[in-house]
Design an enzyme around this catalytic site. Structure first.
Site, PDB file in Angstrom:
ATOM      1  N   ASP A   1     -36.036 -45.551  26.785  1.00 12.55           N
ATOM      2  CA  ASP A   1     -36.799 -45.832  27.994  1.00 12.55           C
ATOM      3  C   ASP A   1     -36.661 -44.688  29.017  1.00 12.55           C
ATOM      4  O   ASP A   1     -36.291 -44.903  30.152  1.00 12.55           O
ATOM      5  CB  ASP A   1     -36.265 -47.160  28.573  1.00 12.55           C
ATOM      6  CG  ASP A   1     -37.022 -47.619  29.797  1.00 12.55           C
ATOM      7  OD1 ASP A   1     -38.242 -47.418  29.864  1.00 12.55           O
ATOM      8  OD2 ASP A   1     -36.366 -48.185  30.704  1.00 12.55           O
TER       9      ASP A   1
ATOM     10  N   GLU B   1     -26.938 -49.066  23.148  1.00 15.25           N
ATOM     11  CA  GLU B   1     -27.702 -50.215  22.672  1.00 15.25           C
ATOM     12  C   GLU B   1     -28.205 -50.114  21.240  1.00 15.25           C
ATOM     13  O   GLU B   1     -29.381 -50.350  20.966  1.00 15.25           O
ATOM     14  CB  GLU B   1     -28.862 -50.510  23.629  1.00 15.25           C
ATOM     15  CG  GLU B   1     -28.374 -50.870  25.021  1.00 15.25           C
ATOM     16  CD  GLU B   1     -29.454 -51.510  25.893  1.00 15.25           C
ATOM     17  OE1 GLU B   1     -30.638 -51.466  25.519  1.00 15.25           O
ATOM     18  OE2 GLU B   1     -29.088 -52.071  26.942  1.00 15.25           O
TER      19      GLU B   1
ATOM     20  N   TYR C   1     -29.058 -58.039  31.251  1.00 13.33           N
ATOM     21  CA  TYR C   1     -30.188 -58.194  32.176  1.00 13.33           C
ATOM     22  C   TYR C   1     -30.535 -59.660  32.431  1.00 13.33           C
ATOM     23  O   TYR C   1     -31.705 -60.000  32.539  1.00 13.33           O
ATOM     24  CB  TYR C   1     -31.393 -57.395  31.634  1.00 13.33           C
ATOM     25  CG  TYR C   1     -31.174 -55.906  31.809  1.00 13.33           C
ATOM     26  CD1 TYR C   1     -31.452 -55.292  33.021  1.00 13.33           C
ATOM     27  CD2 TYR C   1     -30.627 -55.136  30.784  1.00 13.33           C
ATOM     28  CE1 TYR C   1     -31.213 -53.937  33.218  1.00 13.33           C
ATOM     29  CE2 TYR C   1     -30.376 -53.781  30.970  1.00 13.33           C
ATOM     30  CZ  TYR C   1     -30.670 -53.191  32.183  1.00 13.33           C
ATOM     31  OH  TYR C   1     -30.422 -51.861  32.384  1.00 13.33           O
TER      32      TYR C   1
ATOM     33  N   GLU D   1     -24.604 -51.598  32.378  1.00 19.08           N
ATOM     34  CA  GLU D   1     -25.966 -51.687  32.913  1.00 19.08           C
ATOM     35  C   GLU D   1     -26.202 -53.089  33.422  1.00 19.08           C
ATOM     36  O   GLU D   1     -25.916 -54.062  32.712  1.00 19.08           O
ATOM     37  CB  GLU D   1     -27.026 -51.380  31.836  1.00 19.08           C
ATOM     38  CG  GLU D   1     -27.145 -49.930  31.473  1.00 19.08           C
ATOM     39  CD  GLU D   1     -28.337 -49.625  30.550  1.00 19.08           C
ATOM     40  OE1 GLU D   1     -29.353 -50.363  30.589  1.00 19.08           O
ATOM     41  OE2 GLU D   1     -28.235 -48.646  29.800  1.00 19.08           O
TER      42      GLU D   1
HETATM   43  C1  BDP Z   1     -31.627 -50.777  28.626  1.00 20.54           C
HETATM   44  C2  BDP Z   1     -31.524 -49.311  28.281  1.00 20.54           C
HETATM   45  C3  BDP Z   1     -31.997 -48.399  29.393  1.00 20.54           C
HETATM   46  C4  BDP Z   1     -33.271 -48.938  29.994  1.00 20.54           C
HETATM   47  C5  BDP Z   1     -32.978 -50.308  30.588  1.00 20.54           C
HETATM   48  C6  BDP Z   1     -34.209 -50.921  31.270  1.00 20.54           C
HETATM   49  O1  BDP Z   1     -30.209 -48.973  27.911  1.00 20.54           O
HETATM   50  O2  BDP Z   1     -32.171 -47.090  28.898  1.00 20.54           O
HETATM   51  O3  BDP Z   1     -33.851 -48.073  30.926  1.00 20.54           O
HETATM   52  O4  BDP Z   1     -32.593 -51.152  29.546  1.00 20.54           O
HETATM   53  O5  BDP Z   1     -34.959 -51.610  30.592  1.00 20.54           O
HETATM   54  O6  BDP Z   1     -32.040 -51.454  27.514  1.00 20.54           O
HETATM   55  O7  BDP Z   1     -34.401 -50.668  32.448  1.00 20.54           O
END
Ligand code: BDP
Length: 634
Positions: free
Chosen positions: A201, A452, A507, A543
């Site tokens: 991404d 990931e 997330y 993240e």
């Molecule tokens: C994660 C990835 C990252 C993406 C992020 C996203 O590690 O590179 O930019 O999600 O979706 O899966 O913002």
């Protein structure tokens, strides 16, 4: 050596299929086990000279994989000039260049200084994304696969001191299922246009995004230094190994010089241990660097080469649920970052680097992860000097077909047609090059060997076990990790036991439970408790975040608003504070960054806490309040 035969072969075979023979140039062929080490970063000192080749270079696109024009054997046409360092994609107002798939050529004239007749001299490219070739006049002298680590060509036998030569660097941006990172090239059904697709991404910026150097080396020279530091009571120990080239006589002498310029220890021999009495440790937020100076001294007592390596004395260890730096628990605060700015793309820029570190300091961040590739060496040096802690990552991102939503739950990543043995060989090479380049940085406290991957799928363990082993063999001193993806939950993941720290990307509230922070809070806590119970070791959230349009507000705190980003981070922090084995939090992302534009991304990923031009969103103030009031050292 004329290369016309070789070049016409290159011209009819797609570059990715083309394996030039070793006699043409030394290729860092990922399938070969023995690889030349990445040489020490060039430096200027009384015995080594350094000329920057940064500036405007002539620039041209190859006309395609079947291009027969061979632009590298002749001067490139007048017209386009491209700045180095910079990615080329956003420089020109030309969609053809922006979207180009394949080789491009950079070219300029260079003089070898007259005084270098007794030296060896080399051209070094700090990176060429993703494959690079160095040509001197008509000679192809070096090639390298892997877009974020340096390579060089020894040009001494091709150009005399005082002479001018035509330097051409070819750069290919193609990614296949056997490169790191992986990708595919699709061909338009009606137009035949080639398009690069990939599973990561961030935009596939390409070109010469880091500096190019011409530098001299004495014939007998120091090729590599490895330092590993330790602490013994109040004293510091530097265990070292110095590799020399063309060493015929004399000996290796070591001095360690403190920040006041005082020599605090001496040793001789190519390997050994130097002791520093009453050492000043390198500490997060309080960097202290010694100069580890290695000299080759000939039999007449004359110094024939010297290299000075900035060295911080510190230890790193994982103990129970704690990540220890200098035997004290350390809690990571900060971000996953990107090398990304407008116009320059991934071009290294000193102004942005210094400003980004200023913002890290302002917000109370003590660390970052080099998501998702090794950053410019200047960034690592700067982190050493600024006392910022780094999780250093390979470019292995996108090893996960399921993330594209195409797998229907099947194990489809690790297959002969997908991520296979050749990909694994390229991945091994990426690990070797990362560790070989960055092993001496005190700021680097852990290697992240992938982001990931599909660690829940069949084949993941077979793929990753040898990589974890290799990483430990290359550096037995630092913990290793990978950033685990949400779908590979603590129940499903098959590889985490091979690593030392659970780095999790989650997330909840964004990609799942979207906008429902109450539901997300329960799901997040459940997942973290699962990891805690299963592994009883440090967890770092590498993240977590929400896309946020700067200036978009919602009194209801709806997704995409600055309010939602703030509330979501607050929710994560409440949960982290309830979990004893949390050892850090790195928000995704430091700043908004460019991606492939698609239905999910409007002018890039907006999860930045700062905008792409580094203005704070509301969440920045909340993070600052939390991190500047946090004791991250116990
Ligand atoms: C994660 C990835 C990252 C993406 C992020 C996203 O590690 O590179 O930019 O999600 O979706 O899966 O913002």
């Amino acid at each position: 050596m004329k290369l016309l035969a070789g070049l016409s072969l290159l011209s009819i075979v797609p570059p990715s299929l083309c394996v030039p023979t070793a006699s043409l140039y030394q290729v860092n062929d990922p399938t070969k086990v023995e690889q030349p080490l990445i040489k020490l970063k060039p430096q200027q000192n009384p015995l080594r000279e350094l000329v920057s080749l940064d500036g405007l270079w002539k620039f041209a696109l190859a006309s395609g994989p079947n291009d027969t024009a061979q632009p590298w054997t002749a001067p490139l046409p007048k017209g386009l000039e491209c700045p180095v360092p910079a990615s080329y994609n956003d420089i020109f107002v030309d969609r053809k260049i922006h979207d180009h798939v394949g080789w491009v050529y950079y070219q300029r004239d260079v003089f070898v200084p007259k005084g270098w007749s007794k030296e060896r001299y080399l051209v070094r490219a700090e990176s060429a994304t993703h494959e690079g070739r160095i040509y001197v006049n008509d000679h192809l002298l070096a090639g390298h696969v892997g877009g974020y680590t340096p390579f060089e060509a020894d040009i001494t036998d091709f150009v005399a001191a005082g002479e001018k030569f035509r330097l051409t660097i070819g750069v290919n941006n193609e990614l296949t299922h056997e490169t790191i990172p992986p990708g595919e090239i699709s061909v338009g059904e009606f137009t035949g246009k080639r398009t690069q697709t990939y599973h990561h991404d961030f935009y596939n910026y390409a070109g010469l995004a880091r500096s190019i150097w011409l530098y001299s080396l004495p014939r007998q020279h120091i090729q590599d230094i490895t330092v590993v530091t330790d602490v013994d009571g109040r004293n510091g120990l530097i265990n070292y190994d110095v590799k020399v080239a063309n060493h015929t006589n004399g000996q290796i002498k070591i001095s360690v010089i403190d920040e006041d310029g005082k020599t605090v220890a001496n040793a001789s021999g190519a390997h050994g241990t130097v002791k520093i009495d009453s050492v000043k440790l390198w500490q997060p937020g309080a960097a202290y660097l010694y100069q580890f100076q290695a000299n080759i001294v000939d039999t007449h007592g004359k110094v024939v080469d010297t290299y000075s390596l900035a060295t911080g004395v510190r230890t790193v260890k994982v103990s129970g649920t704690k990540f220890l730096i200098n035997d004290k628990p350390f809690y990571f605060t900060g971000f996953g970052k990107h090398e990304d700015t407008s116009v320059r793309g991934k071009g290294h820029d000193q102004a942005y680097m210094v400003h980004d570190f200023q913002l890290l300091n302002w917000i109370g961040a003590n660390s970052f992860r080099t998501s998702h590739y090794p950053y410019a060496e200047e960034v690592m040096d700067f982190a050493d000097r600024q006392g910022i802690v780094v999780i250093d990552e390979t470019p292995a991102v996108g090893l996960n077909i399921a993330l594209l939503g195409l797998s229907g739950g099947e194990s489809q990543t690790f297959t002969p047609e997908g991520i296979n043995n050749n990909t694994q060989a390229a991945h091994k090479q990426a690990i070797r090059e990362l560790i070989s380049r960055d092993k001496n940085h005190p700021s680097v406290v852990m290697w992240s060997i992938a982001n990931e991957p599909a660690s829940q799928e069949d084949g993941a363990r077979e793929y990753f076990e040898p990589l974890a082993k290799l990483s430990r063999k290359l550096d037995p001193t630092r913990p290793i990790t990978f950033a685990n993806v949400g779908m590979a939950t603590f129940e499903k993941d098959r590889i985490s036991d091979l690593f030392d720290v659970s780095c999790l990307n989650r997330y909840f509230g964004w990609y799942s439970e979207t906008g429902d922070l109450a539901e997300a809070e329960v799901a997040l806590e459940k997942e973290l408790r699962g990891w805690e119970e299963k592994f009883n070791r440090p967890i770092i959230m590498t993240e977590y975040g929400a896309d946020t349009i700067a200036g978009f507000h919602s009194v209801l705190g709806l997704p995409w608003s600055e309010e939602f980003q703030t509330q979501m981070l607050d929710m994560y922090h409440r949960v982290f504070d309830r979990i004893g084995s949390m050892a850090g939090e790195q928000v995704w992302n430091f700043a908004d960054f460019q991606t492939t534009i698609g239905t999910m991304r409007v002018d890039g990923n907006k999860k930045g806490v700062f905008t792409r031009d580094r203005k704070p969103k509301a969440a920045a103030h909340g993070l600052r309040a939390r991190w500047t009031n946090m004791d991250t050292r116990d």
